[in-house]
Motif scaffolding. Structure first.
Motif, PDB file in Angstrom:
ATOM      1  N   ALA A  18      -9.409 -10.743   6.742  1.00  0.00           N
ATOM      2  CA  ALA A  18     -10.018  -9.449   7.068  1.00  0.00           C
ATOM      3  C   ALA A  18     -11.525  -9.501   6.855  1.00  0.00           C
ATOM      4  CB  ALA A  18      -9.423  -8.357   6.193  1.00  0.00           C
TER       5      ALA A  18
ATOM      6  N   TRP B 213       0.317   4.271   0.611  1.00  0.00           N
ATOM      7  CA  TRP B 213       0.164   5.251   1.685  1.00  0.00           C
ATOM      8  C   TRP B 213       0.754   4.784   3.005  1.00  0.00           C
ATOM      9  CZ3 TRP B 213      -3.793   2.693  -0.782  1.00  0.00           C
ATOM     10  CH2 TRP B 213      -4.472   1.742  -0.028  1.00  0.00           C
ATOM     11  N   ARG B 214       1.276   3.566   3.023  1.00  0.00           N
ATOM     12  CA  ARG B 214       1.915   3.078   4.248  1.00  0.00           C
ATOM     13  C   ARG B 214       3.421   2.956   4.028  1.00  0.00           C
ATOM     14  NH1 ARG B 214      -0.902  -0.920   7.819  1.00  0.00           N
ATOM     15  NH2 ARG B 214      -3.034  -0.194   7.960  1.00  0.00           N
TER      16      ARG B 214
ATOM     17  N   LEU C  15      -6.132  -8.758   1.537  1.00  0.00           N
ATOM     18  CA  LEU C  15      -6.692  -8.575   2.880  1.00  0.00           C
ATOM     19  C   LEU C  15      -7.544  -9.773   3.272  1.00  0.00           C
ATOM     20  CD1 LEU C  15      -7.650  -4.819   3.280  1.00  0.00           C
ATOM     21  CD2 LEU C  15      -5.557  -6.006   3.807  1.00  0.00           C
TER      22      LEU C  15
ATOM     23  N   LYS D 217      -8.972  -0.233   6.192  1.00  0.00           N
ATOM     24  CA  LYS D 217      -7.546  -0.398   5.917  1.00  0.00           C
ATOM     25  C   LYS D 217      -7.214  -0.144   4.451  1.00  0.00           C
ATOM     26  CE  LYS D 217      -6.390  -2.276   9.994  1.00  0.00           C
ATOM     27  NZ  LYS D 217      -5.821  -1.353  10.955  1.00  0.00           N
ATOM     28  N   LEU D 218      -8.206  -0.347   3.567  1.00  0.00           N
ATOM     29  CA  LEU D 218      -7.889  -0.277   2.146  1.00  0.00           C
ATOM     30  C   LEU D 218      -8.758   0.717   1.373  1.00  0.00           C
ATOM     31  CD1 LEU D 218      -6.510  -1.304  -0.442  1.00  0.00           C
ATOM     32  CD2 LEU D 218      -8.107  -3.202  -0.452  1.00  0.00           C
TER      33      LEU D 218
ATOM     34  N   PHE E 115       0.848  -1.193   0.000  1.00  0.00           N
ATOM     35  CA  PHE E 115       0.000   0.000   0.000  1.00  0.00           C
ATOM     36  C   PHE E 115       0.884   1.243   0.000  1.00  0.00           C
ATOM     37  CE2 PHE E 115      -3.801  -2.230   2.265  1.00  0.00           C
ATOM     38  CZ  PHE E 115      -3.885  -3.089   1.191  1.00  0.00           C
TER      39      PHE E 115
ATOM     40  N   ILE F   1      -4.635  -6.746  11.111  1.00  0.00           N
ATOM     41  CA  ILE F   1      -5.950  -7.322  10.800  1.00  0.00           C
ATOM     42  C   ILE F   1      -6.276  -8.463  11.750  1.00  0.00           C
ATOM     43  CG2 ILE F   1      -7.121  -8.742   9.064  1.00  0.00           C
ATOM     44  CD1 ILE F   1      -5.990  -6.719   7.023  1.00  0.00           C
TER      45      ILE F   1
ATOM     46  N   GLN G  39     -12.842  -4.115   8.010  1.00  0.00           N
ATOM     47  CA  GLN G  39     -11.385  -3.923   7.917  1.00  0.00           C
ATOM     48  C   GLN G  39     -10.965  -3.597   6.488  1.00  0.00           C
ATOM     49  OE1 GLN G  39     -10.352  -7.665   9.813  1.00  0.00           O
ATOM     50  NE2 GLN G  39      -9.377  -6.559  11.503  1.00  0.00           N
TER      51      GLN G  39
END
Lengths: 247, 270
Positions: free
Chosen positions: B178, A87-88, B173, B186-187, A85, A100, B182
């Motif tokens: 997930a 943005w991380r 995920l 998260k996404l 990702f 998670i 989530q």
């Protein structure tokens, strides 16, 4: 010792246009710490097998046994693209699975720190994915999966998005890491040489609906890296055999 | 890359040229503005244009000074500012929430799709009289008008952004086990940050359209009210002065959003 068993597994997809049989009566027995590759004509249902093992799909027929003695995180999944990702940071990307599963604690953080240091990503932990090379990104994706301490790793064309040069290096890299961590691996690939160079066993599938055509046991353990194995005569012979089988 | 002072001559020349281009553009921009205002004032002074219709920069400043001295200026500015910020926040918030709900529930999304499309193409100003009858005149109906202008397009844009998330990332995920919530937090939401900023930028313009239009229809105070009032009594100085103030306010609000964009982009490295 067997860690994973597929017993007469079949799978049929249903859609508006009708039903498609993807897998037909597949039986497999995978031993602990074994590296198994699955090759087959494109679209034959290789990825479907991984989806079944990971539980993302349920078989229409037959069953899958996983020898689960302790950890619940039995299975890790690595995809064609690293799916980091943007943005991380690298570190936060690696924490994703732990977040998670609500397992982000001091122990798991320490474990991740160890992995990052061991595999040369510690200095890049605060970088964003776009700031590191393709090979490093794939290594970060692998560590993200290893952070959950899986016993079985499923690799779905995990190297095919990389350029050839990087790909050879990453194969060596990943192979070494998986052997060191003692992880059972199942690789789906269309690259026959890649399969030969990394595996203990290769399973050749037929066209859809896929059945098992042949199984090759590979004995190249006297050569230590996948890159060097690619050049050996045994692997060249085997390449031709599998090539014929896929035609 | 390390910075060093020993750049080649060509590099220094290149930097110089780039700087020169930047300065030239800025100078021309200032010249256009100053030239326009100067020409306007000059033509008004010499009587070449009728200031009764066109007003003039000096008269605009004078008018602003006059309203300010009576203390009414702040009332009008704050009324319009309050309405537009309130509408902006409500429409952006509610629109995004609606998009999330529709992303969550595919069936609901399919059911509402044709209605959204029709509502989106409907000119919201046509609803003006109805809104006044339903919620009454004043702030409520003005904010409602502005919200209606923004909310549908916000929902459609954000829903599109949420749906455009790569399937393979969702699969990743899910392979971690997930749940849907989530996946969302998260996404889906962070992945749509760029689109969200885009929506903010569009809405910051639309909210002024909505409030001024609302004030045209019914109001007792506000910059839109001043403009309508000014045109009715044929006081073009008042109309122009209000328009100039509106320009400044809209610019300030836009720059706040642009500044927010910069921070978000830095944070998300995009």
């Amino acid at each position: 010792m067997s860690i994973l068993k597929l017993n007469n597994v079949s799978l049929t997809y249903f859609s508006k246009n009708g039903e498609t049989k993807a897998l037909d009566n597949i039986s497999l027995d995978i031993k602990e710490k074994e590296f198994v590759s699955i090759v087959g004509p494109s679209g034959c249902g290789k990825t479907t097998i991984l989806s079944l093992i990971s539980g993302l799909l349920k078989p229409t027929d037959g069953n899958i046994e996983i020898n689960n003695n302790s950890s619940e995180n039995m299975i890790g999944y690595m995809f064609q693209k690293d799916e980091l990702f943007e943005w991380r940071t690298i570190l936060d990307n690696i924490y994703l699975g732990l977040e998670i599963q609500k397992k982000l604690n001091n122990d798991s953080k320490e474990y991740v720190e160890g992995l990052l240091k061991k595999y040369g990503l510690w200095d890049f932990r605060n970088s964003h994915p776009s700031q590191i090379s393709g090979g490093m990104r794939q290594r970060a994706a692998l560590i993200r999966t290893l952070a959950l301490q899986p016993k079985i790793l499923l690799l779905d064309e995990a190297f095919s998005a990389l350029d050839y040069q990087t790909r050879l290096n990453v194969c060596d890299d990943v192979y070494k890491i998986l052997k060191e961590e003692g992880i059972t691996s199942i690789l789906v690939t269309h690259d026959i040489s890649e399969a030969i160079s990394m595996s203990d066993r290769i399973i050749v599938l037929t066209k859809r609906p896929a059945t098992i055509k042949t199984i090759h046991n590979i004995n190249l353990s006297h050569i230590d890296t996948p890159l060097k194995r690619r050049e050996s005569n045994e692997s060249k012979e085997l390449f031709n055999t599998i090539w014929e089988e896929l035609q | 890359m390390k910075k060093s002072n020993n750049h080649s001559k060509e590099y220094n020349n290149y930097i110089k040229k780039e700087k020169f281009k930047k300065i030239t553009i800025l100078v021309i921009q200032i010249l256009i503005l100053v030239g326009f205002i100067g020409a306007w004032e000059l033509l008004a002074m010499t009587g070449a244009i009728d200031t009764f219709i066109t007003s003039s920069p000096s008269k605009i400043i004078e008018t602003i000074g006059n309203i300010a001295s009576t203390g009414e200026l702040w009332l009008h500015i704050s009324t319009t500012l309050y309405e537009s910020i309130l509408a902006f926040v409500i429409a952006t918030g509610l629109g995004t929430m609606l998009a999330i709900i529709l992303w969550w529930n595919k069936t609901l999304q399919k059911i509402t799709e044709p209605f959204l499309v029709v509502l989106n193409s409907l000119p919201k100003i046509a609803l003006g009289p109805m809104i006044i009858i339903w919620v009454g005149i004043g702030t409520k109906s003005i904010v409602m008008m502005a919200v209606l202008i923004m909310i549908i397009i916000t929902t459609i844009t954000m829903l599109n952004a949420y749906q455009n998330c790569e399937n393979s990332k969702i699969l990743l995920l899910r392979s971690y086990g997930a749940n849907k919530f989530q996946v969302l937090t998260k996404l889906i939401i962070p992945n749509a940050t760029c689109d969200f900023i885009g929506v903010l930028k569009v809405n910051v313009g639309l909210t002024w359209v909505g409030t001024i239009m609302g004030e045209y229809l019914n109001s007792r105070a506000g910059l839109g009210y001043l403009i309508v009032y000014g045109s009715q009594v044929f006081n073009l100085n008042l109309v122009m002065a209000s328009t100039v103030i509106l320009c400044f306010l809209a610019a300030i609000m836009y720059f706040i959003v642009a500044w927010f964009e910069k921070i978000m982009k830095k944070k998300y490295n995009q």
